[in-house]
Design an enzyme around this catalytic site. Sequence first.
Site, PDB file in Angstrom:
ATOM      1  N   GLU A  75       0.814  -1.221   0.000  1.00  0.00           N
ATOM      2  CA  GLU A  75       0.000   0.000   0.000  1.00  0.00           C
ATOM      3  C   GLU A  75       0.843   1.264   0.000  1.00  0.00           C
ATOM      4  O   GLU A  75       0.470   2.250  -0.628  1.00  0.00           O
ATOM      5  CB  GLU A  75      -0.927   0.029   1.224  1.00  0.00           C
ATOM      6  CG  GLU A  75      -1.715   1.326   1.250  1.00  0.00           C
ATOM      7  CD  GLU A  75      -2.751   1.443   2.332  1.00  0.00           C
ATOM      8  OE1 GLU A  75      -2.781   0.612   3.244  1.00  0.00           O
ATOM      9  OE2 GLU A  75      -3.549   2.383   2.238  1.00  0.00           O
ATOM     10  N   ASP A  91      -0.593  -4.970   3.273  1.00  0.00           N
ATOM     11  CA  ASP A  91      -1.104  -3.778   3.961  1.00  0.00           C
ATOM     12  C   ASP A  91      -0.332  -3.688   5.277  1.00  0.00           C
ATOM     13  O   ASP A  91      -0.580  -4.463   6.207  1.00  0.00           O
ATOM     14  CB  ASP A  91      -2.613  -3.882   4.193  1.00  0.00           C
ATOM     15  CG  ASP A  91      -3.199  -2.527   4.573  1.00  0.00           C
ATOM     16  OD1 ASP A  91      -2.437  -1.666   5.059  1.00  0.00           O
ATOM     17  OD2 ASP A  91      -4.418  -2.338   4.380  1.00  0.00           O
ATOM     18  N   ILE A  93      -0.117  -1.496   7.758  1.00  0.00           N
ATOM     19  CA  ILE A  93      -1.030  -1.301   8.903  1.00  0.00           C
ATOM     20  C   ILE A  93      -2.415  -1.134   8.306  1.00  0.00           C
ATOM     21  O   ILE A  93      -2.694  -0.127   7.641  1.00  0.00           O
ATOM     22  CB  ILE A  93      -0.695  -0.052   9.754  1.00  0.00           C
ATOM     23  CG1 ILE A  93       0.709  -0.139  10.355  1.00  0.00           C
ATOM     24  CG2 ILE A  93      -1.731   0.097  10.878  1.00  0.00           C
ATOM     25  CD1 ILE A  93       1.090   1.069  11.235  1.00  0.00           C
ATOM     26  N   ASP A  94      -3.274  -2.104   8.492  1.00  0.00           N
ATOM     27  CA  ASP A  94      -4.673  -1.944   8.105  1.00  0.00           C
ATOM     28  C   ASP A  94      -5.408  -1.426   9.343  1.00  0.00           C
ATOM     29  O   ASP A  94      -5.336  -2.057  10.406  1.00  0.00           O
ATOM     30  CB  ASP A  94      -5.264  -3.279   7.629  1.00  0.00           C
ATOM     31  CG  ASP A  94      -6.663  -3.080   7.098  1.00  0.00           C
ATOM     32  OD1 ASP A  94      -6.896  -2.089   6.391  1.00  0.00           O
ATOM     33  OD2 ASP A  94      -7.533  -3.906   7.424  1.00  0.00           O
ATOM     34  N   THR A  96      -5.232   2.239   9.963  1.00  0.00           N
ATOM     35  CA  THR A  96      -4.315   3.308  10.394  1.00  0.00           C
ATOM     36  C   THR A  96      -5.019   4.335  11.265  1.00  0.00           C
ATOM     37  O   THR A  96      -4.408   4.916  12.168  1.00  0.00           O
ATOM     38  CB  THR A  96      -3.655   3.963   9.160  1.00  0.00           C
ATOM     39  OG1 THR A  96      -2.826   2.982   8.546  1.00  0.00           O
ATOM     40  CG2 THR A  96      -2.794   5.147   9.527  1.00  0.00           C
ATOM     41  N   ASP A 218      -6.273  -4.630   1.050  1.00  0.00           N
ATOM     42  CA  ASP A 218      -7.219  -4.706   2.178  1.00  0.00           C
ATOM     43  C   ASP A 218      -7.879  -6.083   2.223  1.00  0.00           C
ATOM     44  O   ASP A 218      -8.204  -6.600   3.281  1.00  0.00           O
ATOM     45  CB  ASP A 218      -8.367  -3.692   2.012  1.00  0.00           C
ATOM     46  CG  ASP A 218      -7.934  -2.245   2.040  1.00  0.00           C
ATOM     47  OD1 ASP A 218      -7.135  -1.886   2.913  1.00  0.00           O
ATOM     48  OD2 ASP A 218      -8.413  -1.467   1.187  1.00  0.00           O
TER      49      ASP A 218
HETATM   50  C1  IPD Z   1      -8.849   1.108   5.694  1.00  0.00           C
HETATM   51  C2  IPD Z   1      -9.463   0.187   6.735  1.00  0.00           C
HETATM   52  C3  IPD Z   1     -10.907   0.551   6.955  1.00  0.00           C
HETATM   53  C4  IPD Z   1     -11.712   0.508   5.688  1.00  0.00           C
HETATM   54  C5  IPD Z   1     -11.080   1.411   4.635  1.00  0.00           C
HETATM   55  C6  IPD Z   1      -9.628   1.016   4.409  1.00  0.00           C
HETATM   56  P1  IPD Z   1      -6.232   1.619   5.981  1.00  0.00           P
HETATM   57  O1  IPD Z   1      -7.508   0.750   5.442  1.00  0.00           O
HETATM   58  O2  IPD Z   1      -9.392  -1.143   6.311  1.00  0.00           O
HETATM   59  O3  IPD Z   1     -11.527  -0.330   7.871  1.00  0.00           O
HETATM   60  O4  IPD Z   1     -13.020   0.915   5.946  1.00  0.00           O
HETATM   61  O5  IPD Z   1     -11.814   1.252   3.443  1.00  0.00           O
HETATM   62  O6  IPD Z   1      -9.044   1.893   3.471  1.00  0.00           O
HETATM   63  O7  IPD Z   1      -6.260   2.910   5.236  1.00  0.00           O
HETATM   64  O8  IPD Z   1      -6.398   1.793   7.432  1.00  0.00           O
HETATM   65  O9  IPD Z   1      -5.093   0.733   5.582  1.00  0.00           O
HETATM   66 CA    CA Z   2      -6.148  -1.051   4.522  1.00  0.00          CA
HETATM   67 CA    CA Z   3      -2.888   0.587   5.408  1.00  0.00          CA
END
Ligand code: IPD
Ligand code: CA
Ligand code: CA
Length: 263
Positions: A75, A91, A93-94, A96, A218
């Site tokens: 990402e 990813d 950090i999913d 963030t 994701d």
């Molecule tokens: C997000 C998270 C969030 C989701 C967003 C994503 P990120 O990823 O997974 O739960 O609702 O669509 O973009 O930006 O924290 O890696």
């Molecule tokens: Ca994510």
């Molecule tokens: Ca992320």
Amino acid sequence: MSPIAPHNALELMNIAASIARQAGDLVATGRARGTGNVDIKSSPTDVVTQWDQASESLIVGRLGDLRPNDSVLGEEGTQTPGTSGITWLVDPIDGTTNFLYNLSGYAVSIAATDKAGTLAAAVYLPVTRELFVAARSHGAWLGARKLTCSPCHDLSMALIGTGFSYSSERRDAQGTRIAKMLPQVRDIRRCGAAAADLCYVADGRLDAYFEEFLQPWDLAAGLLIATEAGAVSSDFSGSPIRSEQTLLSTPGIHQAILAILAS
Ligand code: IPD
Ligand code: CA
Ligand code: CA
């Protein structure tokens, strides 16, 4: 050109698991000292911290050592070409926003994919130290426990996870969908990390999860973990799942959710 050797899904799963754990422990230790540098991406609320970048560097470095012929897509900008037929989707950090606010629900998500989809996956939640893994056609596990999604058959009793885009225009449409679903289900959760939501479907902590406009990193790992645990996947019309329209649900309520999402 020599043919590409078959890949061992369990071996790739173990690589993903070990790297995800190492990256997750790095960012959780870092977060204990503060957020560090924070920059903005697609919108003022879409941020990247120095720990997202540090996590991606660690993951990409270790994949480079262990799997030098694979492609890697991360990402935070990694696009490493490869020749093996395997592409890693990362990813770092999913969740963030959870990380930024020091909420516990963030994860590291790593998937090994081939032409047929995700072959091996790991999602690690460093705060709870939960490591979810899966290998295609072998199953999904949380630690040593094999995962099975919930037995729910009744939409009115179902706990549904979802998420929202960083774009306010897209949130308009997402709000309309939620308003329609809310009176028909037990309740809605917005946990804040898509990869973790998918693992919660795998473990029966959510009965279903849907979201629009995800990115491949994701979805890739959590999709395999959820489907290996018995969840059904589709887009909002019942066609094959895609990151733009993601629905994973326990089989007993899939049609009922589709009836809401497709209308
Ligand atoms: C997000 C998270 C969030 C989701 C967003 C994503 P990120 O990823 O997974 O739960 O609702 O669509 O973009 O930006 O924290 O890696
Ligand atoms: Ca994510
Ligand atoms: Ca992320």
